[in-house]
Scaffold this active site. Structure first.
Site, mmCIF file in Angstrom:
data_model
loop_
_atom_site.group_PDB
_atom_site.id
_atom_site.type_symbol
_atom_site.label_atom_id
_atom_site.label_comp_id
_atom_site.label_asym_id
_atom_site.label_seq_id
_atom_site.Cartn_x
_atom_site.Cartn_y
_atom_site.Cartn_z
ATOM 1 N N CYS A 130 0.954 -1.273 -0.061
ATOM 2 C CA CYS A 130 -0.024 0.063 0.085
ATOM 3 C C CYS A 130 0.887 1.215 -0.063
ATOM 4 C CB CYS A 130 -0.863 -0.063 1.117
ATOM 5 S SG CYS A 130 -2.395 0.970 0.907
ATOM 6 N N HIS A 235 -3.543 -4.765 0.046
ATOM 7 C CA HIS A 235 -3.037 -5.388 1.431
ATOM 8 C C HIS A 235 -3.168 -6.769 1.438
ATOM 9 C CE1 HIS A 235 -2.409 -2.124 4.236
ATOM 10 N NE2 HIS A 235 -2.943 -1.447 3.308
ATOM 11 N N GLU A 237 -1.865 -8.982 3.391
ATOM 12 C CA GLU A 237 -1.909 -9.679 4.445
ATOM 13 C C GLU A 237 -3.338 -9.760 4.888
ATOM 14 O OE1 GLU A 237 -1.277 -5.266 5.479
ATOM 15 O OE2 GLU A 237 -0.872 -6.730 3.734
#
Length: 271
Positions: A130, A235, A237
């Protein structure tokens, strides 16, 4: 980079988020806090690597007499993840802020740019998430949309404060790119979207590996130089456990392999 010793896990540095003015209820008046978000650390650790936050090194911070340098910090680590967070300062790419709402964090920019280049100098991989993707672009001489809504007429919304990481859009991947190769030649997917800034002019020796098909906004970049530097606007994750979103495993495994982690022959790359 050759694989690390099998009895020693990878040490992955994560750049710190900076909170220059903590809320009063946290109890640190006049202090700066440095922190990381849990999901990014757990994502790195899910494959057996150790996640270590890298504090800033500032003149006057009481560290110079101990001889601690960015070079020494990087030498002790195997790779770097530039995590998300506040805006990149327009001053870092030669512009003035178009709104007082988006001044960015120039202090963090300088700290992360120094880290980035030292990792490149030492031949160690860098992954930007990001803001980290945007920071890589700026460090390589590129620019950003300070606000997509204002500077890219007709663009779709890339951020929604109420939905946060539940806002998602489709992704198109460049044929023949390394990113396409990680997904077996797949050229489409779906990713979360949590940003109002984005890559505008690509930095030197960077290529765009993915874009949003609705408006052409760059979603993934990679450095063409002799090293591993990649950035993703979404993102990954936050994709763990989300079957409708692009599998985060191949991206993480590719980065960790570049950092020296040996990969099993039958690794399926699932995140």
């Amino acid at each position: 980079m050759s694989p690390i010793a099998p009895d020693r896990p990878l040490r992955i540095g994560l750049s710190a988020r900076l909170m220059h003015t903590p809320p009063a209820e946290l109890g640190f008046p006049g202090k700066t806090l440095q922190y990381l978000e849990q999901s990014i650390a757990h994502w790195i650790m899910s494959r057996g690597a150790i996640a270590l936050m890298v504090p800033t090194l500032e003149s006057g911070g009481g560290l110079e007499r101990r001889g601690i340098s960015v070079k020494a910090v990087v030498a002790a680590l195997d790779g770097l993840v530039l995590q998300g967070g506040t805006d990149v300062s327009p001053l870092s790419y030669g512009e003035d802020p178009i709104s007082p709402l988006w001044p960015g964090d120039r202090v963090r920019d300088l700290y992360e740019i120094e880290l980035l280049w030292e990792f490149i100098i030492q031949g160690k991989p860098v992954l930007g998430i990001c803001r980290g993707c945007q920071l890589i672009n700026v460090a390589m001489g590129g620019t950003l949309y300070q606000d997509i809504g204002l500077q890219h007429p007709g663009a779709r919304s890339h951020v929604d404060s109420a939905l946060y990481d539940r806002l998602a859009h489709d992704l198109v991947i460049e044929p023949g790119s390394r990113l396409a190769g990680l997904y077996g030649g797949t050229l489409a997917g779906r990713v979360n979207s949590i940003h109002h800034q984005a890559v505008r002019r690509l930095g030197n020796d960077l290529v765009a590996e993915a874009r949003c098909p609705d408006d052409g906004i760059v979603e993934a970049i990679r450095w063409k130089g002799a090293g591993y530097v990649a950035g993703f606007q979404w993102h990954p994750e936050f994709h763990m456990g989300a079957p409708d979103l692009l599998d985060s495993g191949p991206i993480l495994l590719d980065f960790l392999a570049a950092a020296g982690m040996p990969m099993p022959e039958d690794e399926d790359g699932k995140g």
